[in-house]
Design a protein around this motif. Structure first.
Motif, PDB file in Angstrom:
ATOM      1  N   THR A  79      74.042  15.684  28.528  1.00 33.91           N
ATOM      2  CA  THR A  79      74.941  14.299  28.512  1.00 33.91           C
ATOM      3  C   THR A  79      76.062  14.440  27.454  1.00 33.91           C
ATOM      4  N   MET A  80      75.577  14.835  26.220  1.00 34.52           N
ATOM      5  CA  MET A  80      76.386  14.925  24.922  1.00 34.52           C
ATOM      6  C   MET A  80      77.395  16.035  25.153  1.00 34.52           C
ATOM      7  N   LEU A  81      77.030  17.047  25.748  1.00 32.86           N
ATOM      8  CA  LEU A  81      78.162  18.229  25.741  1.00 32.86           C
ATOM      9  C   LEU A  81      79.033  17.761  26.820  1.00 32.86           C
ATOM     10  N   ALA A  82      78.731  17.237  28.097  1.00 34.00           N
ATOM     11  CA  ALA A  82      79.606  16.892  29.308  1.00 34.00           C
ATOM     12  C   ALA A  82      80.486  15.717  28.602  1.00 34.00           C
ATOM     13  N   GLY A  83      79.934  14.698  27.593  1.00 38.58           N
ATOM     14  CA  GLY A  83      81.066  13.829  27.188  1.00 38.58           C
ATOM     15  C   GLY A  83      81.837  14.498  25.968  1.00 38.58           C
ATOM     16  N   LEU A  84      81.265  15.395  25.338  1.00 41.12           N
ATOM     17  CA  LEU A  84      82.311  16.308  24.339  1.00 41.12           C
ATOM     18  C   LEU A  84      83.603  16.858  25.099  1.00 41.12           C
ATOM     19  N   ILE A  85      83.037  17.546  26.274  1.00 46.02           N
ATOM     20  CA  ILE A  85      83.917  18.224  27.049  1.00 46.02           C
ATOM     21  C   ILE A  85      85.085  17.289  27.592  1.00 46.02           C
ATOM     22  N   ALA A  86      84.437  15.985  28.244  1.00 46.03           N
ATOM     23  CA  ALA A  86      85.282  15.150  28.806  1.00 46.03           C
ATOM     24  C   ALA A  86      86.372  14.682  27.746  1.00 46.03           C
ATOM     25  N   ASP A  87      86.057  14.285  26.631  1.00 46.23           N
ATOM     26  CA  ASP A  87      86.857  13.935  25.579  1.00 46.23           C
ATOM     27  C   ASP A  87      87.957  14.765  24.990  1.00 46.23           C
ATOM     28  N   LEU A  88      87.538  16.099  24.852  1.00 47.79           N
ATOM     29  CA  LEU A  88      88.313  16.972  24.167  1.00 47.79           C
ATOM     30  C   LEU A  88      88.800  18.123  25.060  1.00 47.79           C
ATOM     31  N   SER A 139      90.986  28.183  35.284  1.00 48.51           N
ATOM     32  CA  SER A 139      91.461  28.154  34.143  1.00 48.51           C
ATOM     33  C   SER A 139      90.592  27.737  33.249  1.00 48.51           C
ATOM     34  N   HIS A 140      90.547  27.814  31.959  1.00 44.95           N
ATOM     35  CA  HIS A 140      89.516  27.167  30.946  1.00 44.95           C
ATOM     36  C   HIS A 140      89.276  25.923  31.124  1.00 44.95           C
ATOM     37  N   GLU A 141      90.166  25.079  31.340  1.00 45.77           N
ATOM     38  CA  GLU A 141      90.237  23.565  31.688  1.00 45.77           C
ATOM     39  C   GLU A 141      89.261  23.452  32.770  1.00 45.77           C
ATOM     40  N   VAL A 142      89.568  24.129  34.075  1.00 48.29           N
ATOM     41  CA  VAL A 142      88.854  23.840  35.160  1.00 48.29           C
ATOM     42  C   VAL A 142      87.368  24.217  35.137  1.00 48.29           C
ATOM     43  N   ALA A 143      87.089  25.402  34.366  1.00 50.06           N
ATOM     44  CA  ALA A 143      85.601  25.852  34.207  1.00 50.06           C
ATOM     45  C   ALA A 143      84.933  25.024  33.183  1.00 50.06           C
ATOM     46  N   LEU A 144      85.578  24.401  32.079  1.00 51.23           N
ATOM     47  CA  LEU A 144      84.723  23.393  31.251  1.00 51.23           C
ATOM     48  C   LEU A 144      84.508  22.074  32.295  1.00 51.23           C
ATOM     49  N   ALA A 145      85.592  21.638  32.915  1.00 47.48           N
ATOM     50  CA  ALA A 145      85.230  20.725  33.687  1.00 47.48           C
ATOM     51  C   ALA A 145      84.217  20.670  34.740  1.00 47.48           C
ATOM     52  N   ASN A 146      84.285  21.816  35.450  1.00 44.71           N
ATOM     53  CA  ASN A 146      83.154  22.156  36.270  1.00 44.71           C
ATOM     54  C   ASN A 146      81.628  22.270  35.376  1.00 44.71           C
ATOM     55  N   TRP A 147      81.751  22.739  34.588  1.00 46.06           N
ATOM     56  CA  TRP A 147      80.562  22.962  33.712  1.00 46.06           C
ATOM     57  C   TRP A 147      79.982  21.498  33.465  1.00 46.06           C
ATOM     58  N   ALA A 148      80.906  20.659  33.031  1.00 43.30           N
ATOM     59  CA  ALA A 148      80.280  19.139  32.632  1.00 43.30           C
ATOM     60  C   ALA A 148      79.864  18.382  33.819  1.00 43.30           C
ATOM     61  N   ASN A 149      80.644  18.673  34.917  1.00 47.84           N
ATOM     62  CA  ASN A 149      80.146  17.969  36.133  1.00 47.84           C
ATOM     63  C   ASN A 149      78.946  18.501  36.601  1.00 47.84           C
ATOM     64  N   ALA A 150      78.663  19.946  36.645  1.00 50.02           N
ATOM     65  CA  ALA A 150      77.211  20.528  36.847  1.00 50.02           C
ATOM     66  C   ALA A 150      76.081  19.802  36.038  1.00 50.02           C
ATOM     67  N   ALA A 151      76.521  19.699  34.665  1.00 47.17           N
ATOM     68  CA  ALA A 151      75.596  19.284  33.571  1.00 47.17           C
ATOM     69  C   ALA A 151      75.190  17.828  34.242  1.00 47.17           C
ATOM     70  N   ARG A 152      76.229  17.001  34.289  1.00 42.15           N
ATOM     71  CA  ARG A 152      75.714  15.476  34.854  1.00 42.15           C
ATOM     72  C   ARG A 152      75.014  15.544  36.248  1.00 42.15           C
ATOM     73  N   ARG A 153      75.475  16.464  37.171  1.00 41.03           N
ATOM     74  CA  ARG A 153      74.501  16.406  38.455  1.00 41.03           C
ATOM     75  C   ARG A 153      73.376  16.599  38.220  1.00 41.03           C
ATOM     76  N   LEU A 154      72.951  17.832  37.239  1.00 42.98           N
ATOM     77  CA  LEU A 154      71.532  18.210  36.898  1.00 42.98           C
ATOM     78  C   LEU A 154      70.819  17.021  36.131  1.00 42.98           C
ATOM     79  N   CYS A 155      71.331  16.303  35.353  1.00 44.54           N
ATOM     80  CA  CYS A 155      70.719  15.348  34.713  1.00 44.54           C
ATOM     81  C   CYS A 155      70.390  14.110  35.762  1.00 44.54           C
ATOM     82  N   HIS A 156      71.199  13.876  36.856  1.00 46.60           N
ATOM     83  CA  HIS A 156      70.882  12.961  37.545  1.00 46.60           C
ATOM     84  C   HIS A 156      69.791  13.256  38.605  1.00 46.60           C
ATOM     85  N   GLU A 157      69.689  14.635  39.002  1.00 50.22           N
ATOM     86  CA  GLU A 157      68.783  15.248  39.994  1.00 50.22           C
ATOM     87  C   GLU A 157      67.614  14.843  39.218  1.00 50.22           C
ATOM     88  N   VAL A 158      67.119  15.534  38.089  1.00 58.66           N
ATOM     89  CA  VAL A 158      65.590  15.566  37.344  1.00 58.66           C
ATOM     90  C   VAL A 158      65.399  14.089  37.192  1.00 58.66           C
TER      91      VAL A 158
END
Length: 129
Positions: free
Chosen positions: A57-66, A110-129
């Protein structure tokens, strides 16, 4: 950013110590050679990194902000240094892959899309578990 690294390292230290203690305990409790398949399964389960919701969650938020043009190079550097981000271009397609904290995303444009996709995947994983 250096203060954030120090704080994250201090926050990660107890978890690393707990993981080492659990691994040592699992090794001490390992069954005899007759139970080798069961021991292999237990070791594989111990090696599997559990989902760390707070960290993801922290990493996804950091990516969303920066994850914006002016901050992205520093963000990528911080994630590589502190959290083991691997961000690279796939040799076959030239698209970018992000791999961090046990989550690897499909190649993106792009880097931007790869990071955004990673953050979305992390959020989904947190909600699934």
């Amino acid at each position: 950013m250096p203060q954030r690294r120090r704080q994250q390292a201090e926050a990660d230290a107890p978890a690393a110590a707990d993981a080492q203690a659990a691994a040592a305990q699992a090794e001490a409790d390992a069954p005899a050679a007759a139970d080798a398949p069961a021991a292999a399964d237990a070791q594989a389960a111990a090696d599997a990194e559990p989902v760390e919701r707070e960290k993801l969650t922290m990493l996804a938020g950091l990516i969303a902000d920066l994850n914006v043009t002016g901050h992205r190079p520093a963000l990528i550097s911080e994630l590589q240094d502190s959290h083991g981000l691997q961000l690279y271009a796939d040799a076959a397609t030239g698209l970018f892959v992000a791999d961090m904290a046990g989550i690897k995303i499909d190649p993106a444009e792009s880097h931007e899309v790869a990071l955004a996709n990673w953050a979305n995947a992390a959020r989904r994983l947190c909600h699934e578990v």
